[in-house]
Design a protein around this motif. Structure first.
Motif, short mmCIF file in Angstrom:
data_model
loop_
_atom_site.label_atom_id
_atom_site.label_comp_id
_atom_site.label_asym_id
_atom_site.label_seq_id
_atom_site.Cartn_x
_atom_site.Cartn_y
_atom_site.Cartn_z
N LEU A 4 35.37 7.85 25.66
CA LEU A 4 35.16 6.46 26.06
C LEU A 4 34.68 6.39 27.52
O LEU A 4 33.77 5.62 27.85
CB LEU A 4 36.48 5.68 25.89
N HIS A 5 35.30 7.21 28.34
CA HIS A 5 34.88 7.29 29.75
C HIS A 5 33.41 7.73 29.83
O HIS A 5 32.61 7.16 30.56
CB HIS A 5 35.80 8.28 30.48
N ARG A 8 31.10 4.94 28.81
CA ARG A 8 31.00 3.91 29.86
C ARG A 8 30.13 4.39 31.02
O ARG A 8 29.33 3.63 31.56
CB ARG A 8 32.40 3.55 30.37
N ALA A 9 30.31 5.66 31.36
CA ALA A 9 29.50 6.22 32.44
C ALA A 9 28.02 6.24 32.04
O ALA A 9 27.14 5.90 32.86
CB ALA A 9 29.98 7.63 32.78
N ARG A 11 26.60 4.23 29.95
CA ARG A 11 26.15 2.84 30.02
C ARG A 11 25.78 2.47 31.47
O ARG A 11 24.75 1.85 31.73
CB ARG A 11 27.27 1.91 29.53
N GLY A 12 26.64 2.90 32.39
CA GLY A 12 26.39 2.59 33.80
C GLY A 12 25.09 3.19 34.30
O GLY A 12 24.28 2.51 34.94
N SER A 103 31.63 11.17 41.20
CA SER A 103 32.37 10.51 40.12
C SER A 103 33.07 11.57 39.26
O SER A 103 32.62 12.71 39.18
CB SER A 103 31.44 9.64 39.29
N PRO A 104 34.18 11.17 38.64
CA PRO A 104 35.02 12.17 37.95
C PRO A 104 34.50 12.58 36.58
O PRO A 104 35.15 12.37 35.56
CB PRO A 104 36.37 11.45 37.83
N ASP B 107 31.89 1.81 35.87
CA ASP B 107 31.45 2.55 34.68
C ASP B 107 31.62 4.05 34.90
O ASP B 107 32.09 4.77 34.02
CB ASP B 107 29.98 2.24 34.36
N HIS B 109 33.69 5.51 36.65
CA HIS B 109 35.11 5.87 36.64
C HIS B 109 35.78 5.49 35.32
O HIS B 109 37.01 5.56 35.22
CB HIS B 109 35.82 5.24 37.84
N GLY B 110 34.99 5.07 34.35
CA GLY B 110 35.51 4.84 33.01
C GLY B 110 36.35 3.58 32.85
O GLY B 110 37.10 3.46 31.89
N LEU B 111 36.18 2.62 33.76
CA LEU B 111 36.94 1.37 33.63
C LEU B 111 36.26 0.48 32.59
O LEU B 111 35.04 0.36 32.57
CB LEU B 111 37.00 0.61 34.95
N GLY B 112 37.06 -0.15 31.72
CA GLY B 112 36.52 -1.10 30.75
C GLY B 112 35.98 -2.32 31.49
O GLY B 112 36.39 -2.59 32.62
N ARG B 113 35.07 -3.06 30.84
CA ARG B 113 34.41 -4.16 31.51
C ARG B 113 35.38 -5.25 31.98
O ARG B 113 35.25 -5.78 33.08
CB ARG B 113 33.36 -4.74 30.55
#
Lengths: 268, 247
Positions: A4-5, A8-9, A11-12, A103-104, B107, B109-113
């Motif tokens: 999931l991380h 999201r990354a 997507r960013g 970033s991690p 994003d 750092h994997g934080l949800g929106r």
């Protein structure tokens, strides 16, 4: 790595790349104008001087504009890959790259995310060019535009990975002119983008051999066959192998313990 | 999950060479949660090199670095996830809005929106920047950009906040606002702060101090101890004394 991380990354990184592309309208315009100049002017001028006999994937005689179009699609992706490389060097000089690198997430993942984002942009550019070409009466079979997509993704990834690799070697933006002279132009002109291999064989023994081993030639052939609904297995395998090679080398180049940055003590 | 009882930042015998040139020589120190440690050193002392090692821009070849108990080399992603960084040079994307820059960081750092939006509101409000969230970074002045960078560094609630000369090029009011805010952070949010600077007026009497010169730690301890040890009337003169007149 948490999936999931990772998503999201990704997507960013993709969103940022698309926003930059949207904000830099001149980049889009120049990416489109460059191949169109070749299509409208260069190809028109050479139409009568270059006779092309039917070679796969073409089943009949074709106009030079039809031959050159897949090459120009490849050219868009080649320039986009180098543009990504340029923006990596720029980001490194301006410091933006640090946000990404601290970033991690594993370095290889960050580079792949950058690569995917750049490829997406190059695919959009390629389809925009093909749309204009359509109105210029340079048309492929309708299904070809669909079968082209995976070929564009693979070619875009390979050329983007080459750009990433180059960016790990380039210390300063000023050095980028060398990339134009020593990478882009030789790769483009020493390929099947503008003329088929057999044409080169008529004038030289060495050039066709070099063109055959040029990864850009294979990417162009992959695109050419895909645009006509056909699959060129050799070109696909060669492009995949080149992608693996360039990406692995880029990951090593950006690895803080093994890469060029550590050796140079340079900034990232 | 943090490793229990581990210091927020643990630097153990770290050395760095640029070719033959020694940039850092067996540097060791710790920073605990709730502590503000000032890394004081003249230009070229090795502060930015040390930060490049802590942020893993360079790999640690000699010595070890742990963040919240995670070894930076072996567990780099876990360690980096607990680190917030404000670099000396701005790392914001000038053409993106303040909000978009922060979302990009969230994003990564994997934080949800939803959580990201909540944190962005919180941090920007703390920095009095909420109203300007839709402006591009290019439209902001230097002080406001720094505030956005601090907000960004805190977005993922790090254990350690690194600031590499964050007030360089700012006017006095902006500098004071940032110095005060960061000092508050260490106590109110229980964050370990490592602040690199060459400006002695950014030091509070309660701070812990590390003086770095030519890659070697010349002093480690409290401000009070420094004045006693060196028998100097001020931090500035003690600093000058330890770095042999080189500022």
């Amino acid at each position: 790595m948490n999936p999931l991380h990772a998503l999201r990354a990704l997507r960013g990184v993709v969103t940022r790349e698309l926003l930059r592309f949207v904000h830099q309208r001149e980049r889009f315009v120049s990416a489109l104008v460059r191949p169109l100049v070749w299509l409208f002017i260069f190809a028109a001028g050479f139409r009568s001087t270059l006779g092309l006999s039917p070679t796969p994937p073409y089943e009949t005689y074709i106009l030079y504009e039809d031959y050159i179009t897949p090459g120009l699609v490849g050219m868009i992706q080649l320039f986009n890959g180098m543009q990504s490389s340029l923006s990596m060097v720029y980001d490194r000089e301006m410091g933006n790259m640090r946000t990404l690198l601290v970033s991690p997430l594993p370095r290889w993942f960050l580079l792949v995310a950058k690569l995917l984002a750049g490829t997406l942009v190059s695919v959009l550019q390629a389809y925009a060019f093909l749309l204009v070409a359509w109105f210029y009466d340079v048309r492929a079979p309708i299904e070809g535009y669909l079968t082209l997509l995976p070929a564009l993704v693979l070619a875009g990834l390979m050329l983007g990975a080459l750009g990433l690799l180059l960016s790990s070697f380039i210390e300063q933006l000023e050095n980028f002119a060398g990339v134009m002279n020593f990478v882009i132009f030789p790769m483009f002109f020493l390929s099947t983008a503008l003329y088929p291999l057999w044409k080169l064989q008529e004038s030289s023994q060495l050039l066709p051999v070099l063109a055959q081993y040029n990864p850009f030639s294979q990417a162009v052939e992959l695109i050419r066959f895909a645009l006509y609904g056909q699959f060129n297995a050799y070109a696909c395998a060669y492009t995949l192998a080149s992608l693996a090679l360039f990406l692995s080398a880029a990951v090593i180049g950006y690895n803080p313990s093994k890469g060029m940055m550590q050796k140079k003590g340079g900034k990232q | 999950m943090n490793v229990p009882m581990a210091p927020a930042l643990f630097i153990d015998n770290v050395s760095l060479f640029y070719g033959e040139k020694l940039a850092l020589d067996k540097v060791s120190f710790t920073v605990s949660r709730g502590e503000c440690v000032i890394l004081l050193g003249p230009n070229g002392a090795g502060k930015s090199s040390l930060f490049s090692l802590i942020t893993r821009l360079y790999d640690t070849r000699e010595g070890a670095i742990e963040i919240a108990g995670f070894n930076l080399k072996r567990h780099s992603t876990k360690a980096l996830g607990r680190l917030g960084v404000v670099f000396q040079q701005s790392t914001l994307d000038m053409d993106l809005s303040v909000e978009r820059n922060l979302l990009y960081h969230a994003d990564l750092h994997g934080l949800g929106r939803k959580l990201a939006n909540t944190r962005i509101c919180e941090e920007l409000e703390r920095q009095a920047m909420f109203e300007r969230r839709h402006e591009t970074v290019r439209q902001l002045n230097g002080g406001h950009r720094r505030r956005v960078e601090i907000a960004r560094a805190l977005l993922h609630k790090p254990d350690v906040l690194l600031l590499d000369e964050p007030t360089v090029g700012l006017d006095m009011p902006s500098r004071k606002a940032i110095v005060d805010y960061v000092h508050q952070l260490s106590t109110t949010q229980n964050i370990a702060v490592l602040w690199a600077t060459h400006l002695v007026d950014e030091i509070f009497a309660t701070d812990q101090l590390i003086i770095l010169h030519k890659g070697i730690i010349r002093y480690q301890g409290s401000v009070q101890q420094l004045l006693e040890t060196t028998a100097m009337p001020s931090v500035a003169s003690a600093f000058q004394h330890l770095t042999k007149g080189e500022k």
